[in-house]
Design an enzyme around this catalytic site. Structure first.
Site, PDB file in Angstrom:
ATOM      1  N   ASP A 250       0.772  -1.090   0.087  1.00 32.56           N
ATOM      2  CA  ASP A 250       0.143   0.014  -0.012  1.00 32.56           C
ATOM      3  C   ASP A 250       0.952   1.201   0.052  1.00 32.56           C
ATOM      4  OD1 ASP A 250      -3.133   0.655   1.022  1.00 32.56           O
ATOM      5  OD2 ASP A 250      -1.546   2.175   1.620  1.00 32.56           O
ATOM      6  N   ASN A 258      -2.179  13.046  -4.098  1.00 34.94           N
ATOM      7  CA  ASN A 258      -3.380  13.502  -4.806  1.00 34.94           C
ATOM      8  C   ASN A 258      -3.728  14.878  -4.509  1.00 34.94           C
ATOM      9  OD1 ASN A 258      -3.966  11.353  -6.537  1.00 34.94           O
ATOM     10  ND2 ASN A 258      -5.148  10.197  -5.088  1.00 34.94           N
ATOM     11  N   HIS A 263      -4.901  14.666  -9.242  1.00 35.22           N
ATOM     12  CA  HIS A 263      -4.998  13.345  -9.480  1.00 35.22           C
ATOM     13  C   HIS A 263      -3.998  12.660 -10.619  1.00 35.22           C
ATOM     14  CE1 HIS A 263      -8.171  10.725  -7.494  1.00 35.22           C
ATOM     15  NE2 HIS A 263      -8.146   9.984  -8.771  1.00 35.22           N
ATOM     16  N   ASP A 267      -2.017   9.484 -10.575  1.00 38.67           N
ATOM     17  CA  ASP A 267      -2.048   8.166 -11.582  1.00 38.67           C
ATOM     18  C   ASP A 267      -0.582   7.894 -12.144  1.00 38.67           C
ATOM     19  OD1 ASP A 267      -4.537   8.142 -11.272  1.00 38.67           O
ATOM     20  OD2 ASP A 267      -5.052   8.795 -13.238  1.00 38.67           O
ATOM     21  N   GLU A 293      -4.686   2.314  -4.239  1.00 39.37           N
ATOM     22  CA  GLU A 293      -3.333   2.485  -4.273  1.00 39.37           C
ATOM     23  C   GLU A 293      -2.600   1.062  -3.471  1.00 39.37           C
ATOM     24  OE1 GLU A 293      -5.238   3.207  -1.886  1.00 39.37           O
ATOM     25  OE2 GLU A 293      -4.235   3.879  -0.106  1.00 39.37           O
TER      26      GLU A 293
HETATM   27  N1  LIG Z   1      -4.715   9.320  -8.551  1.00 39.43           N
HETATM   28  C1  LIG Z   1      -5.353   8.108  -8.073  1.00 39.43           C
HETATM   29  N2  LIG Z   1      -5.680   8.028  -6.785  1.00 39.43           N
HETATM   30  C2  LIG Z   1      -6.355   6.700  -6.315  1.00 39.43           C
HETATM   31  C3  LIG Z   1      -6.525   5.892  -7.192  1.00 39.43           C
HETATM   32  N3  LIG Z   1      -7.260   4.830  -6.608  1.00 39.43           N
HETATM   33  C4  LIG Z   1      -7.128   5.477  -5.105  1.00 39.43           C
HETATM   34  N4  LIG Z   1      -6.675   6.653  -4.988  1.00 39.43           N
HETATM   35  C5  LIG Z   1      -6.653   7.488  -4.024  1.00 39.43           C
HETATM   36  O1  LIG Z   1      -5.806   6.919  -3.060  1.00 39.43           O
HETATM   37  C6  LIG Z   1      -6.193   7.510  -1.756  1.00 39.43           C
HETATM   38  C7  LIG Z   1      -5.890   6.558  -0.597  1.00 39.43           C
HETATM   39  O2  LIG Z   1      -5.896   7.242   0.350  1.00 39.43           O
HETATM   40  P1  LIG Z   1      -6.104   6.523   2.054  1.00 39.43           P
HETATM   41  O3  LIG Z   1      -6.780   5.405   1.960  1.00 39.43           O
HETATM   42  O4  LIG Z   1      -6.379   7.565   2.750  1.00 39.43           O
HETATM   43  O5  LIG Z   1      -4.478   6.269   2.484  1.00 39.43           O
HETATM   44  P2  LIG Z   1      -3.064   6.871   2.258  1.00 39.43           P
HETATM   45  O6  LIG Z   1      -3.365   8.312   1.806  1.00 39.43           O
HETATM   46  O7  LIG Z   1      -2.277   6.201   1.373  1.00 39.43           O
HETATM   47  O8  LIG Z   1      -2.577   6.813   3.737  1.00 39.43           O
HETATM   48  P3  LIG Z   1      -2.002   5.309   4.389  1.00 39.43           P
HETATM   49  O9  LIG Z   1      -2.570   4.069   3.897  1.00 39.43           O
HETATM   50  O10 LIG Z   1      -2.524   5.386   5.780  1.00 39.43           O
HETATM   51  O11 LIG Z   1      -0.434   5.615   4.449  1.00 39.43           O
HETATM   52  C8  LIG Z   1      -7.442   8.216  -1.999  1.00 39.43           C
HETATM   53  O12 LIG Z   1      -7.247   9.794  -1.722  1.00 39.43           O
HETATM   54  C9  LIG Z   1      -7.833   7.670  -3.256  1.00 39.43           C
HETATM   55  O13 LIG Z   1      -8.523   8.548  -3.977  1.00 39.43           O
HETATM   56  C10 LIG Z   1      -6.301   5.956  -8.718  1.00 39.43           C
HETATM   57  O14 LIG Z   1      -6.348   5.295  -9.510  1.00 39.43           O
HETATM   58  N5  LIG Z   1      -5.748   7.306  -8.927  1.00 39.43           N
END
Ligand SMILES: Nc1nc2c(ncn2[C@@H]2O[C@H](COP(=O)(O)OP(=O)(O)OP(=O)(O)O)[C@@H](O)[C@H]2O)c(=O)[nH]1
Length: 373
Positions: A250, A258, A263, A267, A293
């Site tokens: 992760d 983001n 965004h 990506d 992610e």
């Molecule tokens: N750009 C982009 N962002 C994505 C995609 N799929 C998920 N995300 C973003 O990934 C982020 C995941 O955030 P969180 O689950 O809060 O986790 P984090 O910020 O990585 O924090 P930790 O996992 O605790 O380290 C969210 O903002 C989603 O919008 C994608 O395909 N593209």
């Protein structure tokens, strides 16, 4: 790995270009770049179509005996009966031959038999009947055209067409019968059209297969394909008493990437990470996008101890990655990893849950680290 190398890798090719490249002529030319899963699924399709065609031919071969009886002198008819029976038996063998339906080698053998059986019959009948039965001249045409229903590469199609041409030449040699030029020209034209039809089918199959199994952003296997593959690997591991380990990865604080850069940069980060993770593992390992992610890596024939080295390698290469935004800003990021070795009997969801718990510990212990379940 030096930083400049990493930075170069971190500029992933635009998605549309990657997809175009994935569907380039090479995929239609030979199966060299096809994945094992795709080969298996194509092989089963070929297997079922060969069975269906062979069943029809078997019935036609037997039914045709009545026409032979009506249209031929008795001596000729009697000479044709064993050849027709032999051909019908060959087709029956193809109908009932189970073998491994997902093996491409077996599929190719089945196809070769589907061409060789009628070709051998044609050579025999041409020698026996000479010019008296015009209808038999069409055998090579039918034998060649039937292959249009299979999704084949250009090389496979050409190799399978060879026995058809060879049978025409051999029949002419043995019977002393001059093959009409139009027949040869028609055969060449039909073989060319058949090759086109085979490659079109293959193109469709490759495109649909990729859409069903790949994540469009990164080109990695999607969650569904990952679970299918994981299922195969754990069955294999149980059977041969080997290990399988999974890594759940992760990206750390990805939301901030983001929020801070947008965004599209997010990506780009995901794409760079996908490339780096794939480079850090062996060819037999499978990296897929688990969702958002999160990524899942399947490491066949690998125990937790060795998987830990792989996980560290991925973590380090992620740490060294550098993505540059359009404004020239440099984005760095890290990943946390949870590792779990398969401990049958458990189900796949339990295995991934253990990896997820380990990942959670890695997050709470400060991120950018690997934890073992
Ligand atoms: N750009 C982009 N962002 C994505 C995609 N799929 C998920 N995300 C973003 O990934 C982020 C995941 O955030 P969180 O689950 O809060 O986790 P984090 O910020 O990585 O924090 P930790 O996992 O605790 O380290 C969210 O903002 C989603 O919008 C994608 O395909 N593209």
């Amino acid at each position: 790995m030096t930083k400049s190398q990493v930075s170069a890798q971190a500029e992933p090719m635009p998605l549309i270009m990657r997809w175009q490249r994935l569907l380039q002529f090479g995929d239609l030319f030979s199966n060299r770049d096809h994945t094992k899963d795709f080969d298996g699924s194509r092989a089963s399709q070929i297997h079922h179509r060969v069975q269906a065609l062979a069943a029809i031919y078997m019935l036609v071969a037997l039914g045709w005996m009545i026409l032979d009886y009506i249209s031929m002198p008795l001596a000729q008819f009697q000479a044709m009966v064993p050849a027709r029976s032999f051909m019908a038996a060959g087709f029956m063998g193809l109908v009932f031959w189970q073998g491994r339906s997902s093996s491409l080698l077996m599929a190719r053998i089945r196809l070769a038999l589907l061409v060789l059986i009628p070709s051998a019959f044609y050579v025999y009948s041409a020698q026996l009947l000479e010019q008296s039965q015009q209808i038999y001249q069409y055998y090579p045409l039918i034998t060649a055209v039937q292959l249009a229903v299979f999704p084949l590469t250009l090389i496979e199609g050409m190799v399978l067409a060879l026995p058809v041409f060879f049978s025409v030449l051999l029949a002419s040699q043995m019977s002393g019968y001059q093959i009409p030029q139009e027949l040869m020209m028609t055969l060449i034209l039909l073989v060319a059209l058949t090759l086109w039809a085979q490659m079109s089918q293959l193109f469709m199959l490759v495109s649909l297969y990729r859409q069903a199994t790949r994540d469009p952003l990164t080109g990695l296997f999607n969650r569904r394909a990952l679970f299918e593959r994981l299922q195969t690997e754990v069955l294999r591991a149980d059977r041969y008493l080997r290990s399988v380990t999974v890594l759940l990865l992760d990206l750390d604080r990805f939301k901030r990437v983001n929020d801070q850069y947008g965004h599209l940069v997010g990506d780009k980060v995901l794409q760079s990470f996908a490339v780096a993770a794939q480079k850090a593992v062996r060819n037999v390992d499978l990296v897929g996008r688990y969702g958002g992610e999160e990524f899942l890596v399947i490491l066949p024939e690998t125990d937790a101890k060795h998987a830990l080295d792989v996980a560290e390698r991925i973590r380090e290469s992620c740490e060294a990655l550098l993505v540059t935004t359009d404004d020239g800003e440099e984005v760095r990021f890290t990943t946390s990893i949870g590792l779990a070795q398969w401990q049958g009997p458990e189900d796949l969801a339990e295995l991934v849950e253990r990896a997820d718990n380990a990942l959670y510990r890695a997050k709470t212990a400060g991120r950018n680290r690997v934890e073992v379940a």
